[in-house]
Scaffold this motif. Structure first.
Motif, PDB file in Angstrom:
ATOM      1  N   TYR A  96      41.177 -29.656 -46.218  1.00  0.00           N
ATOM      2  CA  TYR A  96      39.995 -29.422 -45.388  1.00  0.00           C
ATOM      3  C   TYR A  96      39.002 -28.499 -46.093  1.00  0.00           C
ATOM      4  O   TYR A  96      37.801 -28.761 -46.109  1.00  0.00           O
ATOM      5  CB  TYR A  96      40.384 -28.833 -44.024  1.00  0.00           C
ATOM      6  N   PRO A 122      42.794 -30.499 -30.125  1.00  0.00           N
ATOM      7  CA  PRO A 122      41.807 -29.442 -29.875  1.00  0.00           C
ATOM      8  C   PRO A 122      41.454 -29.415 -28.387  1.00  0.00           C
ATOM      9  O   PRO A 122      41.362 -30.453 -27.740  1.00  0.00           O
ATOM     10  CB  PRO A 122      40.603 -29.878 -30.710  1.00  0.00           C
ATOM     11  N   LYS A 124      38.758 -27.276 -26.080  1.00  0.00           N
ATOM     12  CA  LYS A 124      37.667 -26.292 -26.058  1.00  0.00           C
ATOM     13  C   LYS A 124      37.865 -25.206 -25.001  1.00  0.00           C
ATOM     14  O   LYS A 124      37.553 -24.036 -25.231  1.00  0.00           O
ATOM     15  CB  LYS A 124      36.329 -26.998 -25.847  1.00  0.00           C
ATOM     16  N   TYR A 127      40.155 -22.512 -26.400  1.00  0.00           N
ATOM     17  CA  TYR A 127      39.898 -22.037 -27.754  1.00  0.00           C
ATOM     18  C   TYR A 127      39.257 -20.648 -27.734  1.00  0.00           C
ATOM     19  O   TYR A 127      38.295 -20.402 -27.013  1.00  0.00           O
ATOM     20  CB  TYR A 127      38.974 -23.000 -28.515  1.00  0.00           C
ATOM     21  N   GLU A 135      37.551 -19.748 -37.404  1.00  0.00           N
ATOM     22  CA  GLU A 135      36.971 -21.083 -37.409  1.00  0.00           C
ATOM     23  C   GLU A 135      36.217 -21.321 -36.100  1.00  0.00           C
ATOM     24  O   GLU A 135      36.604 -20.836 -35.049  1.00  0.00           O
ATOM     25  CB  GLU A 135      38.057 -22.166 -37.550  1.00  0.00           C
ATOM     26  N   THR A 136      35.149 -22.108 -36.187  1.00  0.00           N
ATOM     27  CA  THR A 136      34.454 -22.528 -34.967  1.00  0.00           C
ATOM     28  C   THR A 136      35.269 -23.642 -34.317  1.00  0.00           C
ATOM     29  O   THR A 136      36.173 -24.216 -34.947  1.00  0.00           O
ATOM     30  CB  THR A 136      33.058 -23.087 -35.307  1.00  0.00           C
ATOM     31  N   PHE A 137      34.935 -23.973 -33.081  1.00  0.00           N
ATOM     32  CA  PHE A 137      35.657 -25.062 -32.416  1.00  0.00           C
ATOM     33  C   PHE A 137      35.428 -26.384 -33.158  1.00  0.00           C
ATOM     34  O   PHE A 137      36.342 -27.195 -33.287  1.00  0.00           O
ATOM     35  CB  PHE A 137      35.244 -25.191 -30.940  1.00  0.00           C
ATOM     36  N   GLU A 138      34.232 -26.586 -33.681  1.00  0.00           N
ATOM     37  CA  GLU A 138      33.935 -27.814 -34.426  1.00  0.00           C
ATOM     38  C   GLU A 138      34.814 -27.907 -35.682  1.00  0.00           C
ATOM     39  O   GLU A 138      35.296 -28.975 -36.043  1.00  0.00           O
ATOM     40  CB  GLU A 138      32.446 -27.883 -34.787  1.00  0.00           C
ATOM     41  N   GLU A 139      35.013 -26.769 -36.346  1.00  0.00           N
ATOM     42  CA  GLU A 139      35.911 -26.750 -37.502  1.00  0.00           C
ATOM     43  C   GLU A 139      37.349 -27.032 -37.068  1.00  0.00           C
ATOM     44  O   GLU A 139      38.080 -27.743 -37.750  1.00  0.00           O
ATOM     45  CB  GLU A 139      35.826 -25.406 -38.223  1.00  0.00           C
ATOM     46  N   LEU A 141      38.277 -28.943 -34.667  1.00  0.00           N
ATOM     47  CA  LEU A 141      38.360 -30.396 -34.468  1.00  0.00           C
ATOM     48  C   LEU A 141      38.637 -31.105 -35.793  1.00  0.00           C
ATOM     49  O   LEU A 141      39.512 -31.972 -35.877  1.00  0.00           O
ATOM     50  CB  LEU A 141      37.043 -30.940 -33.885  1.00  0.00           C
ATOM     51  N   ALA A 142      37.883 -30.739 -36.819  1.00  0.00           N
ATOM     52  CA  ALA A 142      38.052 -31.370 -38.132  1.00  0.00           C
ATOM     53  C   ALA A 142      39.419 -31.042 -38.719  1.00  0.00           C
ATOM     54  O   ALA A 142      40.094 -31.924 -39.271  1.00  0.00           O
ATOM     55  CB  ALA A 142      36.932 -30.918 -39.073  1.00  0.00           C
ATOM     56  N   LYS A 145      42.168 -33.217 -37.394  1.00  0.00           N
ATOM     57  CA  LYS A 145      42.216 -34.554 -38.030  1.00  0.00           C
ATOM     58  C   LYS A 145      42.942 -34.481 -39.369  1.00  0.00           C
ATOM     59  O   LYS A 145      43.750 -35.353 -39.692  1.00  0.00           O
ATOM     60  CB  LYS A 145      40.802 -35.115 -38.212  1.00  0.00           C
TER      61      LYS A 145
END
Length: 179
Positions: A96, A122, A124, A127, A135-139, A141-142, A145
Motif C-alpha cells: 500500500y 472498514p 466509518k 473509526y 491514517e484517514t478513513f479513506e486510507e 478503505l484502501a 483492499k
C-alpha cells in the motif's frame, strides 16, 4: 501437528483489538497486535514515528515480532489461537505504501501459515485516529483492499465479519471456524 492459528485482520480502526479482547474474556487464547509496541519501543530510542521515519525497519521489526508470535502460538495448550494481524499484513501495508522489500517477507508468509483468516471491513462509525493510528478513513478503505488481496495471494479465503456489536462479531468468528 501445527496449532490452529486464526488471524483477525482488517484496516486500521475496524475493531480488531476489541474483538480480540472479547474473545480473550470468553476464555480463548489470543495474541495481541504488536505494532503499537514496536512504535513505543522506537520512541524510547528517540524515533518519534518509526513507521514514518524508517518504514522498512518498522516492517522488519513487525515481521520479526509476527514470526515470534507464530512460534508462540505453537506453545499454547488451548486451540484455536486468535491472532490480531498476521505476517501477510506486513506485506499488504508495504505494498500500500509502495515500500520496497526483499524476498524474506514473502518467504515468511509462505513458511508460516494460518488455519483461517477473518477480515473486518472498514466501518466509518467506529473509526478513530490516535497517536499511533494516523491514517484517514479513506486510507483505511484502501488498506483493507490491500489486506484482502494479499491474503488471497497467499492462498487464504478471508471470511468477512459483519458489522455489529463486538460480542456479535466475536461470536460470528467462533461460529464460523473451519474444522
Amino acid at each position: 501437528m501445527s496449532k490452529k492459528k486464526i488471524v483477525i485482520t482488517g484496516g486500521p480502526g475496524t475493531g480488531k483489538s476489541s474483538i480480540i479482547h472479547n474473545l480473550e474474556a470468553q476464555g480463548n487464547e489470543c495474541l495481541h497486535e504488536i505494532s503499537r509496541q514496536v512504535t513505543l519501543e522506537a520512541q524510547k530510542e528517540g524515533i518519534a514515528q518509526l513507521f514514518l521515519e524508517k518504514p522498512l525497519l518498522f516492517s522488519e521489526k513487525l515481521l520479526e515480532g509476527r514470526i515470534r508470535q507464530h512460534y508462540e502460538a505453537e506453545e499454547k495448550t488451548i486451540e484455536p489461537i486468535f491472532i490480531d494481524r498476521g505476517i501477510p499484513d506486513v506485506i499488504a501495508y508495504m505494498d500500500y505504501f509502495e515500500t520496497r522489500y526483499t524476498s524474506k517477507f514473502t518467504e515468511a508468509c509462505e513458511r508460516h501459515s494460518y488455519h483461517q483468516v477473518f477480515i473486518l471491513p472498514p466501518w466509518k462509525e467506529i473509526y478513530k485516529s490516535d497517536n499511533e493510528r494516523y491514517e484517514t478513513f479513506e486510507e483505511a478503505l484502501a488498506i483493507s483492499k490491500f489486506l484482502n488481496e494479499t491474503y488471497k495471494r497467499f492462498g487464504y479465503q478471508p471470511v468477512e465479519v459483519p458489522k455489529g456489536p463486538v460480542e456479535e462479531r466475536a461470536n460470528f468468528i467462533l461460529n464460523n471456524l473451519d474444522d
